[in-house]
Scaffold this motif. Structure first.
Motif, PDB file in Angstrom:
ATOM      1  N   PHE A  53       0.810  -1.125  -0.072  1.00 18.63           N
ATOM      2  CA  PHE A  53       0.235   0.035   0.141  1.00 18.63           C
ATOM      3  C   PHE A  53       1.014   1.187  -0.085  1.00 18.63           C
ATOM      4  O   PHE A  53       0.518   2.178  -0.699  1.00 18.63           O
ATOM      5  N   VAL A  54       1.870   1.435   0.792  1.00 16.73           N
ATOM      6  CA  VAL A  54       2.615   2.634   1.020  1.00 16.73           C
ATOM      7  C   VAL A  54       3.213   2.646  -0.428  1.00 16.73           C
ATOM      8  O   VAL A  54       3.614   3.909  -0.777  1.00 16.73           O
ATOM      9  N   ARG A  80      -3.703  -7.458  -2.717  1.00 19.87           N
ATOM     10  CA  ARG A  80      -3.482  -6.699  -1.436  1.00 19.87           C
ATOM     11  C   ARG A  80      -3.417  -5.320  -1.363  1.00 19.87           C
ATOM     12  O   ARG A  80      -3.951  -4.733  -0.344  1.00 19.87           O
ATOM     13  N   LEU A  81      -3.274  -4.622  -2.616  1.00 21.44           N
ATOM     14  CA  LEU A  81      -3.534  -3.040  -2.843  1.00 21.44           C
ATOM     15  C   LEU A  81      -5.004  -2.940  -2.375  1.00 21.44           C
ATOM     16  O   LEU A  81      -5.535  -1.848  -1.807  1.00 21.44           O
ATOM     17  N   ALA A  82      -5.765  -3.750  -3.138  1.00 15.19           N
ATOM     18  CA  ALA A  82      -7.246  -3.459  -3.029  1.00 15.19           C
ATOM     19  C   ALA A  82      -7.778  -3.790  -1.668  1.00 15.19           C
ATOM     20  O   ALA A  82      -8.568  -3.021  -1.188  1.00 15.19           O
ATOM     21  N   LYS A  83      -7.082  -4.805  -0.848  1.00 17.56           N
ATOM     22  CA  LYS A  83      -7.712  -4.937   0.626  1.00 17.56           C
ATOM     23  C   LYS A  83      -7.357  -3.818   1.269  1.00 17.56           C
ATOM     24  O   LYS A  83      -7.997  -3.281   2.265  1.00 17.56           O
ATOM     25  N   ALA A  84      -6.162  -3.329   1.141  1.00 15.58           N
ATOM     26  CA  ALA A  84      -5.433  -2.204   1.975  1.00 15.58           C
ATOM     27  C   ALA A  84      -6.402  -0.953   1.632  1.00 15.58           C
ATOM     28  O   ALA A  84      -6.707  -0.028   2.830  1.00 15.58           O
ATOM     29  N   ARG A  85      -6.813  -0.890   0.693  1.00 11.83           N
ATOM     30  CA  ARG A  85      -7.555   0.559   0.186  1.00 11.83           C
ATOM     31  C   ARG A  85      -9.054   0.222   0.611  1.00 11.83           C
ATOM     32  O   ARG A  85      -9.548   1.538   1.416  1.00 11.83           O
ATOM     33  N   ARG A  86      -9.633  -0.785   0.913  1.00  7.13           N
ATOM     34  CA  ARG A  86     -10.611  -1.157   1.283  1.00  7.13           C
ATOM     35  C   ARG A  86     -10.632  -0.623   2.838  1.00  7.13           C
ATOM     36  O   ARG A  86     -11.635  -0.187   3.339  1.00  7.13           O
ATOM     37  N   SER A  87      -9.623  -1.258   3.451  1.00  4.19           N
ATOM     38  CA  SER A  87      -9.517  -0.905   5.030  1.00  4.19           C
ATOM     39  C   SER A  87      -9.576   0.286   5.311  1.00  4.19           C
ATOM     40  O   SER A  87     -10.032   0.567   6.207  1.00  4.19           O
ATOM     41  N   CYS A  88      -8.659   0.969   4.471  1.00  2.00           N
ATOM     42  CA  CYS A  88      -8.456   2.348   4.809  1.00  2.00           C
ATOM     43  C   CYS A  88      -9.849   3.520   4.646  1.00  2.00           C
ATOM     44  O   CYS A  88     -10.286   3.999   5.516  1.00  2.00           O
TER      45      CYS A  88
END
Length: 98
Positions: A53-54, A80-88
């Motif tokens: 993500f970073v 994993r990027l999509a998961k991180a974006r959803r979480s944020c």
């Protein structure tokens, strides 16, 4: 590395709220809490997911380069990027809801 991640997180959040200046102490506290929420969400991510993500979302590093450097397939990086974006997104949305 933790300091670099925190600075990247703060820079990214600053870009999110660019143009929104605090007109009162109460608003300043609100935005500080929002940054803390964003940072806490990132810290709850799996370390590899957080790094993805970073590097991709905050540092604009190409997904292919991130995948190669981590020994992952591009599709794994994208998931994993999509998961991180959803979480944020979810954490900030919950924070902003009254």
């Amino acid at each position: 590395r933790a300091k670099q991640v925190r600075e990247s997180n703060e820079d990214a959040f600053a870009r999110l709220i660019e143009g929104n200046t605090a007109s009162s102490a109460e608003e300043a506290v609100h935005w500080t809490q929002a940054v803390d929420t964003f940072e806490a969400t990132l810290n709850q991510l799996n370390p590899i997911t957080r790094e993805i993500f970073v590097r991709c979302a905050l540092d604009d590093e190409p997904r292919l380069e991130v995948a190669k450097s981590l020994g992952l397939h591009v599709s794994t990086v994208e998931k994993r990027l999509a998961k991180a974006r959803r979480s944020c997104f979810e954490a900030i949305r919950e924070f902003l809801e009254p």
